[in-house]
Write an enzyme that holds these catalytic residues in place. Structure first.
Site, PDB file in Angstrom:
ATOM      1  N   GLU A   1     -20.551 101.910  14.230  1.00  0.00           N
ATOM      2  CA  GLU A   1     -20.687 101.166  12.980  1.00  0.00           C
ATOM      3  C   GLU A   1     -22.000 101.399  12.248  1.00  0.00           C
ATOM      4  OE1 GLU A   1     -21.068 100.066  16.182  1.00  0.00           O
ATOM      5  OE2 GLU A   1     -20.155  98.072  16.035  1.00  0.00           O
TER       6      GLU A   1
ATOM      7  N   ASP B   1     -19.669  98.333  18.729  1.00  0.00           N
ATOM      8  CA  ASP B   1     -20.357  97.434  19.670  1.00  0.00           C
ATOM      9  C   ASP B   1     -19.391  96.729  20.630  1.00  0.00           C
ATOM     10  OD1 ASP B   1     -22.804  98.097  18.677  1.00  0.00           O
ATOM     11  OD2 ASP B   1     -23.058  96.295  17.461  1.00  0.00           O
TER      12      ASP B   1
ATOM     13  N   ASP C   1     -18.271  93.893  21.716  1.00  0.00           N
ATOM     14  CA  ASP C   1     -17.906  92.476  21.664  1.00  0.00           C
ATOM     15  C   ASP C   1     -16.731  92.298  20.704  1.00  0.00           C
ATOM     16  OD1 ASP C   1     -19.061  92.743  19.182  1.00  0.00           O
ATOM     17  OD2 ASP C   1     -20.732  91.394  19.563  1.00  0.00           O
TER      18      ASP C   1
ATOM     19  N   GLU D   1     -16.451  91.283  17.639  1.00  0.00           N
ATOM     20  CA  GLU D   1     -16.641  91.846  16.310  1.00  0.00           C
ATOM     21  C   GLU D   1     -16.468  93.366  16.353  1.00  0.00           C
ATOM     22  OE1 GLU D   1     -17.206  89.200  14.333  1.00  0.00           O
ATOM     23  OE2 GLU D   1     -16.883  90.459  12.572  1.00  0.00           O
TER      24      GLU D   1
ATOM     25  N   TYR E   1     -27.377  95.458  25.079  1.00  0.00           N
ATOM     26  CA  TYR E   1     -26.740  94.755  23.974  1.00  0.00           C
ATOM     27  C   TYR E   1     -27.244  93.308  23.894  1.00  0.00           C
ATOM     28  CZ  TYR E   1     -23.221  93.700  20.479  1.00  0.00           C
ATOM     29  OH  TYR E   1     -22.596  93.351  19.313  1.00  0.00           O
TER      30      TYR E   1
ATOM     31  N   ARG F   1     -26.135  90.676  22.188  1.00  0.00           N
ATOM     32  CA  ARG F   1     -25.242  89.512  22.033  1.00  0.00           C
ATOM     33  C   ARG F   1     -24.560  89.286  23.376  1.00  0.00           C
ATOM     34  NH1 ARG F   1     -24.222  92.229  17.113  1.00  0.00           N
ATOM     35  NH2 ARG F   1     -25.321  91.160  15.434  1.00  0.00           N
TER      36      ARG F   1
ATOM     37  N   HIS G   1     -21.492  90.977  30.073  1.00  0.00           N
ATOM     38  CA  HIS G   1     -21.940  92.179  30.760  1.00  0.00           C
ATOM     39  C   HIS G   1     -23.238  91.852  31.443  1.00  0.00           C
ATOM     40  CE1 HIS G   1     -24.080  92.773  26.878  1.00  0.00           C
ATOM     41  NE2 HIS G   1     -23.016  92.150  26.467  1.00  0.00           N
TER      42      HIS G   1
END
Ligand SMILES: [Zn+2]
Ligand SMILES: [Zn+2]
Length: 767
Positions: free
Chosen positions: A7, A80, A82, A84, A307, A309, A354
């Site tokens: 992205e 990513d 997750d 989203e 990551y 989030r 994770h």
């Protein structure tokens, strides 16, 4: 050739460095498809089926992706890891499948750190798109869309145009409003702290207490606090409780009654989750949640941290091995626990959870961070340093203190009603620093080595009058902590919850703490009155749980949305019949310049759609209004160098900056100009031109993709222009009578938008 799609362009650049020439890497630059901007885009009767539209500014990106996809054998979706990211991958696949007629192979690659080994591992072992995660994202998007679309018009009708409500944001706003009311209602209680300075050696009485928390303590002396009077709990609440007690101190005898020694251990905290990272960055660095997430995003994309989030505190075995090796080598085996520390995970979303947030290269120190990527600067280095320390410390041994408590009995020289006062002193000495080696250790409090039964000597005493304090206003750290505790929001949403209520003007910041505005309070009260269930903390937490259940494949998303929507929609119908709510005015104490002498009108501050303005308390009888012009102190317009920089409110409450000489000078910006910043006429003209070009391009793309919508827009614009022309004509004909008529006809509704709502300023506000 294989095509990898991510992205962000930064991530794409990083991946290109890791992959060989058999791979092409492209960036989607965020979402390429979303719910439409101009309509609800959800079919309530058909299982809430969403209609997605390609974003107009992504036409060029999509064309590029399609071109690359046609040439590719396998398309690897590496967005990513997750919900989203899963949704973005799914949308990309959908759009590309429409173009590439022959079936292409799409796979999903998930990695939690952008390092060579993690990326290659993920690409060699791809998976498929997880529709449960996509559905959880869709459900959140749809339910939030329904709330926004149905509640906002009610707020427009009942409070003021332009307001909006969000499902989770409104609940966060409620917390801030409730805190504000607690502070308003708080009545401080008086209490006293009574301290005595004592010494192991016989010294002359001396002044020890200088000012709050500052002492002039000689060697072998210490401070003890009065905790008991005649062997009963001593909690003085007024001066009278204190006078007799302190009167006896200078001549009393002091004996050590008890000595208690114990070892106390302090363990390090687990590595960061999104919530704890935001809290620590706010407390230690003063960063807002939004700022922390932006910096962390860039550190992640440059491959420097995992990551960001996540609600997991776990560490991979490779990470533990890496950090243990580092600790042993750098600090010695004394700082390496026999076995790794394991932190219990409370997250139920095992398939998404994770690792905690940690650095990927243990040897890279924060000094080197700015050189690791073009966008990285000192702010990134500070956040990185925080993450590095917390990660390393989490695998180091506990700090060990020797803690000593002394209980001292003070007995008056002469017999009075007071037989004894019990005092207590606590000291602590760091014996082994452990993980605290990485942090500046707190100062030791030293007590002299004393035994039970010995006598100590008086030096000085102090009695301090105190008052209990109201609970503090929330800041980023305490608000995120409370949201997490209540189960509201998720790692991916904390930052946006906060920035949305700020952008809408529902809360302001005062020294980094949130203060609810009169508009925010009115909106929150209105929602709480008419949507009580939906404003409940437990209800919102349960909805988040349901979204998690969808992500785990335990619930179907249309059913979750349906269970929410039916009762909610009924409430909307009822709220439409509610009374209007008034935004409270702020009093200034000044008398109205127009009617103050004769009618005792007072100047009050009202909040209008475009910001605050002064008005008369006797409105509508008295029509006095005056704009409140907020300027940036000491700043001049970067374009003309003459006008002051004025802070204005846009339609959605988010402030922007404009020149005080408007309309002669049309400079405006979302960003506050830096001191001394200038911009030449040519550059400004160029920027205007580019803005215009972008607008034209968007319109052209819209005309091509959605011809009906573009035609409707054009018709609406023409109608508005024609109406304006008629009004202008009429105004020109009746300039003398218009003013009087307007005064009579004005209703509170149009007053609230009057001062800033000239057509030209509205235009500025739209930018
Ligand atoms: Zn007045
Ligand atoms: Zn200017």
């Amino acid at each position: 050739m294989n095509l990898v799609i991510v992205e962000s362009p930064t991530k794409a650049r990083k991946l290109k460095g890791y992959l060989d020439t058999g791979y092409k890497v492209e960036a989607s630059v965020g979402h390429i498809r979303d719910l439409p901007k101009t309509s609800i885009g959800v079919d309530i009767e058909q299982d809430f089926k969403p209609t997605y539209e390609v974003s107009l500014d992504k036409i060029r990106v999509i064309a590029q992706l399609e071109k690359a996809a046609r040439l590719a054998e396998t398309i690897i979706l590496a967005t990513d890891p997750d919900r989203e990211g899963e949704a973005i991958a799914w949308h990309i696949k959908h759009v590309l499948t429409q173009d590439t007629k022959k079936t292409k192979k799409f796979v999903r690659a998930k990695f939690y750190e952008i390092t060579k080994s993690a990326v290659l591992e993920a690409i060699e072992h791809p998976t498929t798109i997880n529709m449960d995660l996509v559905d959880a994202q869709q459900a959140r998007r749809v339910v939030d869309r329904l709330v926004g679309y149905e509640v906002s018009p009610v707020l427009w009708k009942k409070i003021r145009r332009g307001l909006s409500a969000g499902r989770v944001q409104s609940v966060a706003l409620r917390m801030i409003v409730e805190r504000e009311r607690e502070i308003e209602a708080f009545e401080p209680d008086e209490y006293w702290e009574v301290d005595v300075a004592l010494s192991a050696k016989q010294l002359k009485a001396a002044k020890v207490f200088l000012e709050e928390n500052k002492f002039n303590l000689p060697d072998q002396s210490f401070i003890a606090r009065a905790i008991q009077l005649n062997q009963k709990k001593y909690e003085p609440t007024k001066k009278d409780d204190v006078t007799d007690v302190i009167g006896l101190f200078p001549h009393a005898s002091y004996t050590i009654q008890e000595v208690e020694k114990k070892e106390r251990k302090r363990s390090s905290l687990p590595p960061f989750t999104t919530s704890t990272l935001q809290q620590a960055a706010a407390n230690r660095l003063g960063y807002s949640s939004k700022q922390t997430m932006r910096l962390a995003q860039q550190l992640y994309e440059e491959g420097l941290i995992t990551y960001h989030r996540t609600d997991s505190v776990g560490l991979s075995s490779q990470a533990i091995e890496m950090v243990r090796k580092y600790i042993g080598k750098t600090y010695g085996d004394g700082y390496l626990p026999a076995s790794p520390r394991v932190f219990a995970n409370t997250s139920k979303n095992a398939q998404e959870a994770h690792e905690a947030i940690r650095v990927t290269h243990i040897n890279l120190d924060s000094q080197a961070v700015p050189g690791e990527g073009p966008k990285l600067a000192a702010q990134h280095a500070k956040l990185y340093d925080l993450i590095w320390r917390r990660f390393v410390a989490s695998q180091m041994p506990a700090a060990v203190y020797d803690q000593t408590s002394l209980t001292i009995k003070a007995q008056p020289a002469r017999k009075t009603q007071i037989e004894s006062v019990t005092l207590k002193a606590t000291g602590s000495v760091l014996k082994f620093d452990g993980w605290m080696k990485l942090f500046t250790a707190s100062d030791d409090i030293l007590l002299p080595d004393l035994e039970k039964g010995v006598t100590v000597h008086y030096l000085d005493h102090n009695a301090a009058q105190k008052f209990t304090q109201p609970p503090p206003r929330y800041n980023d750290a305490s608000l995120v902590k409370e949201l997490e505790k209540k189960g509201i929001g998720r790692p991916s949403t904390y930052a946006s919850i906060i920035s949305v209520i700020e952008d809408r003007g529902y809360v302001n910041r005062d020294a980094k703490r949130f203060v609810a505005t009169p508009v925010g309070m009115t909106v929150s009260d209105f929602l709480l009155k008419h949507f009580p269930d939906f404003m409940e903390y437990e209800f919102t937490a349960e909805m988040e749980e349901d979204l998690d259940r969808i992500a785990r494949g335990e619930k179907e998303w249309p059913k979750v949305v349906d269970a929410f929507y039916r009762p909610f929609h009924k409430k909307v119908g009822l709220a439409e019949k509610a009374d209007r709510a008034q935004i409270p005015v702020e009093k200034t104490g000044e008398k109205c310049p127009k009617c103050g002498d004769t009618e005792k009108g007072e100047v009050v501050i009202r909040s209008g759609r475009f910001g605050k303005f002064k008005s008369c308390s006797r409105y509508p009888e008295c029509d006095f209004t005056e704009n409140i012009v907020e300027t940036v102190a000491g700043a001049k317009c970067p374009l003309c160098g003459e006008g002051e920089v004025i802070i204005r409110n846009s339609r959605w409450g988010k402030p922007f900056y404009g020149c005080g000489r408007y309309p002669e000078c049309n400079w405006a910006s979302w960003r506050q100009p830096k001191p001394g910043e200038t911009i030449t006429k040519t550059v400004w003209a160029e920027m205007q031109k580019k803005r215009e070009e972008r607008k034209k391009k968007r319109e052209a793309a819209e005309a091509k993709l959605y011809p009906e919508r573009a035609a409707a827009k054009l018709a609406a614009a023409e109608k508005a222009a024609a109406k304006k022309a008629v009004v202008k004509e009429k105004a020109a004909a009746k300039t003398t009578t218009v003013k009087k008529k307007l005064t009579k006809k004005k209703s509170p509704k149009n007053l609230s938008s009057k001062p800033h709502s000239t057509a030209s300023q509205r235009d500025l506000a739209k930018r």
